[in-house]
Design a protein around this motif. Structure first.
Motif, PDB file in Angstrom:
ATOM      1  N   GLY A 172      -4.351 -30.405  11.856  1.00 49.73           N
ATOM      2  CA  GLY A 172      -3.036 -31.028  11.792  1.00 49.73           C
ATOM      3  C   GLY A 172      -2.183 -30.617  12.977  1.00 49.73           C
TER       4      GLY A 172
ATOM      5  N   TRP B   9      -3.337 -29.711  15.870  1.00 46.64           N
ATOM      6  CA  TRP B   9      -3.920 -30.403  17.032  1.00 46.64           C
ATOM      7  C   TRP B   9      -3.315 -31.797  17.161  1.00 46.64           C
ATOM      8  CZ3 TRP B   9      -7.032 -29.110  21.080  1.00 46.64           C
ATOM      9  CH2 TRP B   9      -7.616 -30.155  21.792  1.00 46.64           C
ATOM     10  N   LEU B  10      -3.157 -32.498  16.025  1.00 44.44           N
ATOM     11  CA  LEU B  10      -2.563 -33.839  16.056  1.00 44.44           C
ATOM     12  C   LEU B  10      -1.113 -33.766  16.549  1.00 44.44           C
ATOM     13  CD1 LEU B  10      -3.966 -35.470  12.810  1.00 44.44           C
ATOM     14  CD2 LEU B  10      -4.770 -35.700  15.158  1.00 44.44           C
TER      15      LEU B  10
ATOM     16  N   ALA C 253      -8.933 -37.763  18.652  1.00 45.23           N
ATOM     17  CA  ALA C 253      -7.469 -37.788  18.687  1.00 45.23           C
ATOM     18  C   ALA C 253      -6.985 -37.584  20.117  1.00 45.23           C
ATOM     19  CB  ALA C 253      -6.900 -36.716  17.778  1.00 45.23           C
TER      20      ALA C 253
ATOM     21  N   ILE D 229      -1.162 -33.594  20.241  1.00 42.54           N
ATOM     22  CA  ILE D 229      -1.411 -34.901  20.866  1.00 42.54           C
ATOM     23  C   ILE D 229      -0.099 -35.690  20.953  1.00 42.54           C
ATOM     24  CG2 ILE D 229      -2.726 -37.060  20.700  1.00 42.54           C
ATOM     25  CD1 ILE D 229      -4.507 -34.654  21.159  1.00 42.54           C
ATOM     26  N   THR D 230       0.711 -35.650  19.893  1.00 38.11           N
ATOM     27  CA  THR D 230       1.985 -36.372  19.956  1.00 38.11           C
ATOM     28  C   THR D 230       2.921 -35.732  20.981  1.00 38.11           C
ATOM     29  OG1 THR D 230       3.007 -35.072  18.195  1.00 38.11           O
ATOM     30  CG2 THR D 230       1.833 -37.042  17.529  1.00 38.11           C
TER      31      THR D 230
ATOM     32  N   TRP E 240     -13.281 -35.037  15.454  1.00 34.10           N
ATOM     33  CA  TRP E 240     -11.943 -35.618  15.256  1.00 34.10           C
ATOM     34  C   TRP E 240     -10.981 -35.185  16.350  1.00 34.10           C
ATOM     35  CZ3 TRP E 240     -12.812 -39.383  12.324  1.00 34.10           C
ATOM     36  CH2 TRP E 240     -13.552 -39.290  11.153  1.00 34.10           C
ATOM     37  N   ASN E 241     -11.035 -33.905  16.720  1.00 29.79           N
ATOM     38  CA  ASN E 241     -10.103 -33.412  17.742  1.00 29.79           C
ATOM     39  C   ASN E 241     -10.274 -34.170  19.048  1.00 29.79           C
ATOM     40  OD1 ASN E 241      -9.339 -31.586  15.860  1.00 29.79           O
ATOM     41  ND2 ASN E 241      -9.853 -29.763  17.037  1.00 29.79           N
TER      42      ASN E 241
END
Lengths: 210, 112
Positions: free
Chosen positions: A34, A36-37, B86, A40-41, B82-83
């Motif tokens: 989470g 990591w996401l 993304a 990215i943002t 997944w990483n």
């Protein structure tokens, strides 16, 4: 997913570095993803700021240009300091996985000192520029410059506060699955900030003084 | 140093993604070299113009890859990646924003 609240059994888990799967392990891995996401943002946030800077960097409105303004010695020092701090945060993670709490906290402190030096150098540089009349309101170039570089500096400052909070948690709770995940996350965050700085250094400073 | 570095078992989830001292030192040295190259070439005016831009961007992207592999352990991620997916999605968005902005605003200046 049924055992996601069993942090009670967490004590001492990280020390002997076993591979036991007792449920929370997967949950902590998911939380790490989470984060990591989020990174990215954050990447996209910096992308928009870079785009703005690249579009506006020639619009100096009669004010100073990049090549007149930037002083490379300070910027080069900032670059190597942040790069080294990225490395030392990695060493902290290595110590953590060996169950070495003292080493972990020690390397975190080194990382904090390096990060604080970076922020200090950057703030000094900004103050000097403002003193020379290069304010954020002077030109579109300077507005986009201060926004981009300032947002990065703010991220680094937040990271410093975060690391201090984690050191306090480590002294209280030791290396548990929860603190392990938190240290992994701050280390990712720190490497990410170094990556963003590489592009600030390249696109803003190096291409600016070329 | 060497007791936990051999992560040969793929079934152990994120435990394989610690990296080792060796990979961190290697990543650090590579990053230092990739930072020094543009400094030496561009600040001493050995290269100029397009060539300098290419060297600057190439070393920056390479250093990004070095950090991803040696510090952020992207290569050691288990499937499904997944990483990585993304990250690719994010990079596509960033490139569209940056290159699209430069393209569109560049045209605006021309047609003004």
């Amino acid at each position: 997913m049924a055992h996601n609240a069993n942090h009670a059994v967490s004590q001492g888990h990280g020390h002997d570095h076993d591979h036991g799967h007792d449920g929370h392990h997967d949950m902590e891995a998911l939380r790490q993803m989470g984060f990591w996401l989020f990174l990215i943002t954050d990447c996209i946030l910096f992308g928009t700021l870079f785009a703005t800077y690249l579009v506006l960097h020639n619009n100096t409105a009669g004010g100073p240009t990049a090549s007149e303004l930037f002083e490379m010695p300070g910027v080069i020092a900032e670059t190597f300091i942040l790069l080294t701090s990225s490395f030392t945060s990695g060493l902290a993670v290595l110590c953590m996985h060996k169950g070495n709490r003292k080493g972990l906290i020690g390397w975190l402190i080194v990382t904090i000192i390096l990060g604080a030096s970076f922020v200090t150098l950057e703030v000094t540089e900004f103050l000097k520029m403002i003193d020379e009349g290069a304010k954020i309101s002077t030109s579109a170039f300077l507005s986009s410059f201060y926004t981009l570089v300032g947002t990065h500096g703010l991220h680094v400052s937040v990271g410093l506060v975060w690391m201090i909070a984690l050191i306090i948690q480590l002294t209280r709770h030791g290396i548990t699955p929860v603190t392990t995940r938190k240290i992994n996350i701050i280390s990712l965050y720190w490497h990410f900030l170094d990556v963003v700085w590489i592009f600030v250094f390249t696109i803003v400073y190096m291409m600016g003084v070329m | 140093m060497a007791q936990h570095q051999t992560h040969s078992h793929d079934s152990h989830g994120e435990h394989e993604s610690h990296g080792s001292l060796k990979s961190y030192v290697l990543g650090f040295v590579l990053s230092l070299i990739l930072t020094a190259i543009p400094l030496i070439f561009v600040l001493n005016d050995i290269v100029e113009g397009t060539a300098a831009n290419v060297i600057l961007l190439a070393t920056a992207v390479l250093q990004f890859v070095v950090q991803l592999f040696f510090f952020m352990h992207l290569r050691e991620e288990k499937k499904p990646r997944w990483n990585l997916m993304a990250l690719i999605l994010g990079l596509v968005i960033v490139l569209v924003i940056v290159l699209g902005s430069i393209w569109i605003m560049g045209n605006n200046e021309v047609y003004q």
